[in-house]
Design an enzyme around this catalytic site. Structure first.
Site, PDB file in Angstrom:
ATOM      1  N   ARG A 164       0.812  -1.214   0.000  1.00  0.00           N
ATOM      2  CA  ARG A 164       0.000   0.000   0.000  1.00  0.00           C
ATOM      3  C   ARG A 164       0.849   1.269   0.000  1.00  0.00           C
ATOM      4  O   ARG A 164       0.457   2.286   0.596  1.00  0.00           O
ATOM      5  CB  ARG A 164      -0.957   0.020   1.199  1.00  0.00           C
ATOM      6  CG  ARG A 164      -1.732  -1.262   1.428  1.00  0.00           C
ATOM      7  CD  ARG A 164      -2.544  -1.671   0.246  1.00  0.00           C
ATOM      8  NE  ARG A 164      -3.247  -2.932   0.471  1.00  0.00           N
ATOM      9  CZ  ARG A 164      -3.977  -3.529  -0.466  1.00  0.00           C
ATOM     10  NH1 ARG A 164      -4.080  -3.004  -1.681  1.00  0.00           N
ATOM     11  NH2 ARG A 164      -4.588  -4.665  -0.211  1.00  0.00           N
ATOM     12  N   LYS A 283       0.826  -8.461  13.961  1.00  0.00           N
ATOM     13  CA  LYS A 283      -0.471  -8.745  13.335  1.00  0.00           C
ATOM     14  C   LYS A 283      -0.626 -10.252  13.393  1.00  0.00           C
ATOM     15  O   LYS A 283       0.160 -10.978  12.766  1.00  0.00           O
ATOM     16  CB  LYS A 283      -0.467  -8.244  11.897  1.00  0.00           C
ATOM     17  CG  LYS A 283      -1.675  -8.670  11.073  1.00  0.00           C
ATOM     18  CD  LYS A 283      -1.649  -8.044   9.680  1.00  0.00           C
ATOM     19  CE  LYS A 283      -2.824  -8.498   8.832  1.00  0.00           C
ATOM     20  NZ  LYS A 283      -2.822  -7.865   7.497  1.00  0.00           N
ATOM     21  N   GLU A 287      -6.245 -11.901   8.414  1.00  0.00           N
ATOM     22  CA  GLU A 287      -5.967 -11.987   6.979  1.00  0.00           C
ATOM     23  C   GLU A 287      -4.904 -13.035   6.659  1.00  0.00           C
ATOM     24  O   GLU A 287      -3.985 -12.796   5.882  1.00  0.00           O
ATOM     25  CB  GLU A 287      -5.543 -10.608   6.443  1.00  0.00           C
ATOM     26  CG  GLU A 287      -6.615  -9.551   6.636  1.00  0.00           C
ATOM     27  CD  GLU A 287      -6.302  -8.216   5.973  1.00  0.00           C
ATOM     28  OE1 GLU A 287      -5.135  -7.818   5.963  1.00  0.00           O
ATOM     29  OE2 GLU A 287      -7.251  -7.587   5.479  1.00  0.00           O
ATOM     30  N   LYS A 356      -7.281   0.348  14.789  1.00  0.00           N
ATOM     31  CA  LYS A 356      -7.478   1.295  13.681  1.00  0.00           C
ATOM     32  C   LYS A 356      -8.565   2.303  14.046  1.00  0.00           C
ATOM     33  O   LYS A 356      -9.459   1.993  14.836  1.00  0.00           O
ATOM     34  CB  LYS A 356      -7.890   0.554  12.408  1.00  0.00           C
ATOM     35  CG  LYS A 356      -6.743  -0.233  11.778  1.00  0.00           C
ATOM     36  CD  LYS A 356      -7.117  -0.778  10.407  1.00  0.00           C
ATOM     37  CE  LYS A 356      -5.954  -1.605   9.857  1.00  0.00           C
ATOM     38  NZ  LYS A 356      -6.229  -2.178   8.524  1.00  0.00           N
ATOM     39  N   ASP A 361     -11.928  -0.463   7.897  1.00  0.00           N
ATOM     40  CA  ASP A 361     -10.554  -0.453   7.381  1.00  0.00           C
ATOM     41  C   ASP A 361     -10.172   0.848   6.697  1.00  0.00           C
ATOM     42  O   ASP A 361     -10.107   0.902   5.471  1.00  0.00           O
ATOM     43  CB  ASP A 361     -10.375  -1.617   6.388  1.00  0.00           C
ATOM     44  CG  ASP A 361      -8.912  -1.909   6.125  1.00  0.00           C
ATOM     45  OD1 ASP A 361      -8.076  -1.193   6.683  1.00  0.00           O
ATOM     46  OD2 ASP A 361      -8.623  -2.859   5.380  1.00  0.00           O
ATOM     47  N   GLU A 383      -4.350   3.665  15.571  1.00  0.00           N
ATOM     48  CA  GLU A 383      -3.625   3.535  14.302  1.00  0.00           C
ATOM     49  C   GLU A 383      -4.372   4.282  13.204  1.00  0.00           C
ATOM     50  O   GLU A 383      -5.525   3.973  12.910  1.00  0.00           O
ATOM     51  CB  GLU A 383      -3.493   2.044  13.942  1.00  0.00           C
ATOM     52  CG  GLU A 383      -2.782   1.776  12.625  1.00  0.00           C
ATOM     53  CD  GLU A 383      -2.614   0.269  12.330  1.00  0.00           C
ATOM     54  OE1 GLU A 383      -2.280  -0.507  13.249  1.00  0.00           O
ATOM     55  OE2 GLU A 383      -2.840  -0.128  11.178  1.00  0.00           O
ATOM     56  N   GLU A 389      -4.259   4.493   0.941  1.00  0.00           N
ATOM     57  CA  GLU A 389      -4.766   3.249   0.352  1.00  0.00           C
ATOM     58  C   GLU A 389      -6.196   3.398  -0.166  1.00  0.00           C
ATOM     59  O   GLU A 389      -6.520   2.933  -1.257  1.00  0.00           O
ATOM     60  CB  GLU A 389      -4.707   2.133   1.397  1.00  0.00           C
ATOM     61  CG  GLU A 389      -5.345   0.846   0.920  1.00  0.00           C
ATOM     62  CD  GLU A 389      -5.288  -0.282   1.941  1.00  0.00           C
ATOM     63  OE1 GLU A 389      -4.724  -0.087   3.033  1.00  0.00           O
ATOM     64  OE2 GLU A 389      -5.821  -1.366   1.644  1.00  0.00           O
TER      65      GLU A 389
END
Ligand code: BDP
Length: 695
Positions: A164, A283, A287, A356, A361, A383, A389
């Protein structure tokens, strides 16, 4: 060589000397034109004295002051033996650790800091005062940061790509390190220190285990050595399966004694290379990344294992809450809440959970994340994404301070009114012992660092807000413009106006009224509202906008999936009814009929179209405004932004046409006057978007 050629060469060079490519960011230090102001500060251009000449941070502060004074005032402070008429850098233990004070004392400018870092920040602040043309009568000034860890997260990979990233390749030249030290690393560190950033995670959160090998640790050490004099601590993103990947252990189970031992030893090794190493950013179980849940363990089990290994060295674990389970049936809106809320209070004291800003997202606009305010016993870091992005990469002008401030000022009502996200994050609501704010970096190898010159403002604003979240986005813009572009009042006013409205404009032509996640699949660029097939339903667009013949939007109230209930009653209440819900969040929480009349007086359909069309018109207006500042700014920088604005206009038209034509297949209503229906068809738009994605 004939005289004619020499003359020509000289001319070329002098043109070059004036052309600016943006490399110097906001640290330009060009000569001050205001003679009176210059004189004020020249009185202190005699010398820079350090309290501790052996301190590399104090030395960095001095070097910067010399550079700034030489550039802005035309004087290099170097008179030995003088007692007055200079700058003194001093530690003062009565000041907060990273805090500073700048004052006039004994005929000198005195910059005192609670630590060497404090001195460094004071020096940069003094330079900013001069750069922005502030009178010396503004002194004394005292400041200290509101948040302890003010951090950039680089999503950079070992092969030099950036996840990104839209400004070229990684700044870190792993193949050349540790032997070759690119001078750019120092300029990067200077820029960060100038806005108070004191920590960086150098590699992608989708982490290659390779960063923990001796080979890579030496490279990371080389970077840490460059950053240290600028007060910057290095963190590494780690791969949770490293014991298996790097040493062939049969498991990475955090409760397995061998695994725990592996992390202890690995951590000791890291500290042998980097004694002031910051810690690990993780993380996990998100994902497809490995994590403790593979072994039936929790996020707390995983984090605490790493915390135990880091603790003896003073290191920290930053554990990300951006998780969503492989089971795609739930609403991602609630995932982090469901997984982390039950773990509140179970994390070790050197763990901080990084959240976040929004629950999905980094969309152009999201409501604040419902977990903010819901974890009183677990320090939460915030965050933000600085890289664009979901905000049009490096062809779109989006000043993100507006987005950051909107989130920071949202009231969570965690302990009644006034428990804003900012006050959760700075620890004042729940008395957190660690506080942090992270921004996903937008830097890359492009000469101007950030691709779009105006995106430099986002790096700048992130740092300034991490230092002091009470600063206003307009004031931050003002500072940045004066340092980066011009001090000419007419031009400052125009650029500021553009910056301040730019984020709303982007929202208008992409995802107005609370639409979200309808961008091109995979690359996250351009519109793709028709996307209905993907590996998971929640990676499609139709999952989020839910358009049908009745209306548009995701019902997250009690009549829908009730995710809204995750918020405190006061917040919930404010968004609960479509009639009273802030229009910015309307379609985040409601499925609204096409004919429903909104507070603007328009029906949903008309308002939706109006915003798409207005967004495009506003981009054209930004272009016209930009054209007016040409006489006052650098020609090369001017042209670059003008070109990108033109590209943005083309992209805005694509968004508008794609979205209104697509949603029209459900609403079956005409484009409202005075707007004209797009000349292109929906099929045309699908082809254009497919081309965007190189499909
Ligand atoms: C998403 C990005 C993905 C990141 C992920 C994350 O598309 O590349 O890895 O966030 O934050 O927005 O982990």
């Amino acid at each position: 060589m004939s005289n004619k050629y020499i003359l020509l060469l000289l001319m070329l060079f002098s043109v070059d000397a004036h052309a600016d490519d943006g490399y110097r960011l906001w640290l330009k230090y060009d000569r001050i034109q205001d003679a009176a102001r210059r004189k004020e500060y020249l009185r202190f251009a005699g010398f820079v004295d350090l309290e501790t000449p052996s301190s590399s941070i104090q030395m960095a502060a001095k070097t910067e002051l010399l550079r700034g004074f030489e550039g802005m005032l035309g004087a290099k402070p170097a008179i030995a033996g003088r007692k007055t008429g200079g700058i003194r850098l001093l530690r003062d233990q009565h000041l907060p650790d990273e805090g500073f004070r700048i004052e006039l004392k004994g005929g000198n400018l005195l910059v005192s800091g609670g630590s060497d870092r404090g001195i460094l920040y004071g020096a940069f602040t003094l330079l900013r005062l001069i750069q922005t043309g502030q009178a010396i009568s503004k002194l004394p000034i005292s400041e200290s940061p509101k948040v302890q860890l003010r951090m950039l997260n680089h999503w950079d990979n070992p092969l030099g790509t950036i996840e990104r990233g839209y400004a070229g390749a990684s700044l870190w030249k792993w193949y050349e390190l540790p032997e070759v030290i690119d001078p750019r690393y120092t300029d990067y560190a200077r820029a960060n220190a100038s806005i108070g950033i004191n920590a960086v995670a150098v590699n992608n959160v989708n982490a290659s285990a390779r960063f923990l090998t001796a080979e890579y640790l030496q490279k990371v050490k080389a970077l840490a050595d460059v950053f240290r004099p600028y007060g910057i601590q290095v963190f590494l993103s780690i791969n949770f399966a490293s014991p298996k990947i790097l040493s062939g252990l049969t498991t990475s189970d955090p409760l397995d004694p061998q695994v725990r031992q592996w992390w202890r030893e690995k951590t000791e090794e890291v500290y042998r290379y980097i004694p002031d190493f910051g810690g690990f950013l993780v993380k996990a179980n998100s994902e497809g990344e490995p994590g403790p849940q593979e072994y039936g363990r929790t996020h707390a089990d995983g984090a605490n294992m790493l915390a135990e290994a880091l603790k003896p060295h003073g290191g920290r674990v930053i554990w990300r809450a951006f998780v969503y389970s492989p089971d795609p049936r739930g609403d991602r809106f609630r995932e982090a809440y469901n997984e982390f809320k039950p773990l509140d209070g179970l994390f070790a004291s050197n763990v901080i959970v990084q959240v976040k800003n929004g629950p999905i997202d980094f969309q152009p606009r999201e409501p604040f994340h419902p977990i903010l305010g819901a974890m009183p016993h677990t320090p939460l870091a915030l965050e933000f994404q600085i890289t664009q992005e979901y905000l049009g990469f490096s062809t779109n002008l989006v000043y993100q301070a507006s987005l950051y401030k909107e989130c920071l000022e949202s009231d969570t009502y965690a302990k009644g009114k006034g428990a804003t996200v900012a006050r959760i994050v700075d620890g004042s609501v729940h008395a957190y012992s660690i506080t942090a704010m992270a921004g996903v970096a937008n830097t890359g190898s492009d000469r101007n660092w950030t691709g779009h010159l105006m995106s430099q403002a986002n790096w700048y604003a992130f740092g300034r807000l991490a230092w002091d979240h009470t600063l206003g986005e307009a004031d931050i813009a003002d500072e940045w413009i004066r340092m980066t572009w011009t001090k000419r009042p007419e031009a400052v006013a125009i650029i500021k106006d553009i910056l301040l409205k730019s984020r709303q404009i982007y929202v208008d032509f992409t995802t107005p009224l609370g639409l979200h996640h309808i961008m091109g699949q995979g690359i996250h660029f351009g519109p793709e509202p028709w996307l209905e097939k993907s590996a998971r339903p929640d990676w499609t667009s139709v999952y989020y906008h839910r358009a049908d013949s009745v209306g548009l939007g995701f019902d997250r109230t009690a009549t829908g999936n009730n995710s809204l209930a995750l918020y405190r009653p006061e917040v919930k209440q404010s968004w609960e009814k479509p009639e009273t819900c802030d229009l910015n969040y309307l379609l985040w929480f409601h499925h609204v009929g096409w004919n429903k009349r909104l507070s603007t007086g328009n029906t949903l359909w008309d308002e939706l179209c109006t915003r798409y069309y207005r967004g495009v018109e506003e981009v054209a207006r930004m272009q016209a405004q930009w054209a007016r500042i040409q006489p006052w700014v650098d020609a090369e920088m001017f042209a670059d932004v003008a070109g990108r604005l033109a590209a943005q206009h083309r992209e805005a038209l694509n968004w508008r046409d794609a979205c209104v034509l697509y949603f029209q297949t459900y609403s079956r209503m005409p484009i409202p006057a005075p707007y004209k229906a797009p000349e292109r068809t929906l099929e045309d738009m699908k082809k254009i978007v497919a081309w965007y994605q190189l499909k």
